[in-house]
Design an enzyme around this catalytic site. Structure first.
Site: not given
Ligand code: ZN
Length: 397
Positions: A55, A57, A60, A205, A208, A304-305
């Site tokens: 997972h 991103h 971005k 998602h 969250e 994730d991010n």
């Molecule tokens: Zn995510």
């Protein structure tokens, strides 16, 4: 090439050995593991299969210097990124995505699934860039994508249909951001209809946040059981499960197990976004990894991010993500949870190799310097040699 006296954690073994036997000599021949033999010498390192990031991103990442950090407000982060996205160009996307992949590659990642922001019926600009990179990185990092669409957009039948068609054409998975939506059952039902009509895998998602009323995970599990989509659905986040009553949470996890859901916990972003910012944050944003495991559902840990409005710090080093997961969810002994960045995400992503080390498996490996359990999280122990197709990349920190 021979890797002498390495520990192979039991959950990563695809061969028979006594549990007490911890240390092995591993012989590589060409791009495969040729032989594994027990060794009685002291361990010189810990051998893992190459890592799998379930997972991310990469559309971005590294934008935090332009958008600023959102300090615990997920919806502020979403709004800021939406504003930023309006100015995205293919060139800037390519630079960001390449940087993420280079970093993941050096850290020892062999497969990575990224979500791509997908906010209208039209396919986003990032998709074409992703497809180019997927071809360029073929043989190094196996890349997958998920369309990350607000669940409410699926109320528009035509938009949903167009999204599903684009995702199918480009070989991706369908996804949605699900959090306390109105009419959640019918909207999720629509997403599952589209997945069935177009034979798509699903990756949500979900929940969250730390509102106990957020029960999207339970709804998804129930729908998946009803539709017989066992094993084809990944659910990321599920933070609200941690603040629900024990019995209710356990019941939901039982349904998840029955539905064959794959759970993915994202400790960096969720420790940062969930929980208080005006005082010490208790409780914290993490799902119930241990209760899930007690029911036979082994969760993955993923990045994730990275350096965006959602999470301003971080990197694509899954060993670091793992260390944080171990501490925040009390995953002990840590050696017993290394499947969370290898075997479990390989299963969630449906990869050809399940990540278990055995004779004949790919020689795509990560040799950590850690010689025992207690070095797994320290700076020396995290040092590694990444081995791909039987040959070491440069030593990395
Ligand atoms: Zn995510």
């Amino acid at each position: 090439m021979k890797l002498e006296a390495v520990r192979i954690p039991p959950r990563l073994r695809g061969f028979e050995a006594r549990d007490a036997q911890q240390v092995f000599d591993v012989t590589l021949a060409g791009a495969q593991v040729a032989a594994i033999e027990a060794s009685d010498r002291p361990a010189r390192g810990t051998l893992l299969s190459a890592l799998v990031d379930a997972h991310a991103h990469i559309d971005k990442n590294y934008t935090v210097r332009e958008v600023g950090a959102a300090e615990g407000n997920l919806f502020v982060a979403i709004a800021r990124m939406a504003e930023h996205r309006a100015h995205w160009t293919a060139g800037a996307l390519r630079v960001r995505m390449e940087r993420a992949l280079q970093e993941a590659w050096r850290a020892g990642t062999r497969a990575l699934r990224t979500h791509l922001d997908w906010n209208s019926a039209e396919a986003p600009l990032s998709l074409a860039v992703f497809e180019e990179l997927r071809a360029q990185w073929h043989g190094r990092i196996e890349l997958q994508f998920v369309a990350l669409t607000p669940l409410d957009l699926f109320a528009d039948r035509e938009a949903g249909e167009r999204i599903a068609r684009s995702v199918q054409r480009a070989g991706g998975a369908l996804g949605a951001f699900v959090y306390r939506n109105e009419g959640i059952v019918s909207k999720l039902g629509r997403v599952l209809d589209l997945a069935q009509d177009h034979q798509l895998a699903l990756d949500f998602h979900v929940d969250e946040g730390l509102d106990p009323e957020a029960t999207g995970l339970r709804t998804i599990a129930q729908l998946v059981i009803a539709r017989g989509l066992h094993g084809r659905v990944v659910c990321g986040h599920a933070c609200s499960l941690s603040v629900q009553r024990d019995a209710a949470a356990k019941d939901t996890l039982g349904l998840c197990r029955q539905a064959g859901l794959h759970l993915v916990a994202l400790p960096t972003t969720n420790l940062y976004l969930q929980g208080a910012w005006d005082h010490t944050p208790v409780p914290r944003g993490i799902t119930r990894i241990r209760e899930a495991a007690a029911l036979g559902l082994r969760a993955s840990l993923a990045t994730d991010n990275v350096q965006d409005a959602f999470y301003p710090y971080g990197s694509y080093d899954l060993v670091e993500t793992f260390g944080l997961g171990v501490q925040v969810a009390h995953l002990a002994p840590a050696s017993d949870w290394l499947d969370a960045i290898t075997v479990s995400p390989a299963k969630a992503l449906g990869l050809g190799w399940d990540g278990r080390i055995a004779q004949g498996c790919p020689a795509d490996l990560v040799l950590l310097a850690a010689t025992d359990e207690y070095q797994l999280l320290d700076a020396h122990g995290r040092r590694r040699t990444v081995i791909r197709s039987g040959r070491p990349l440069e030593k990395s920190e």
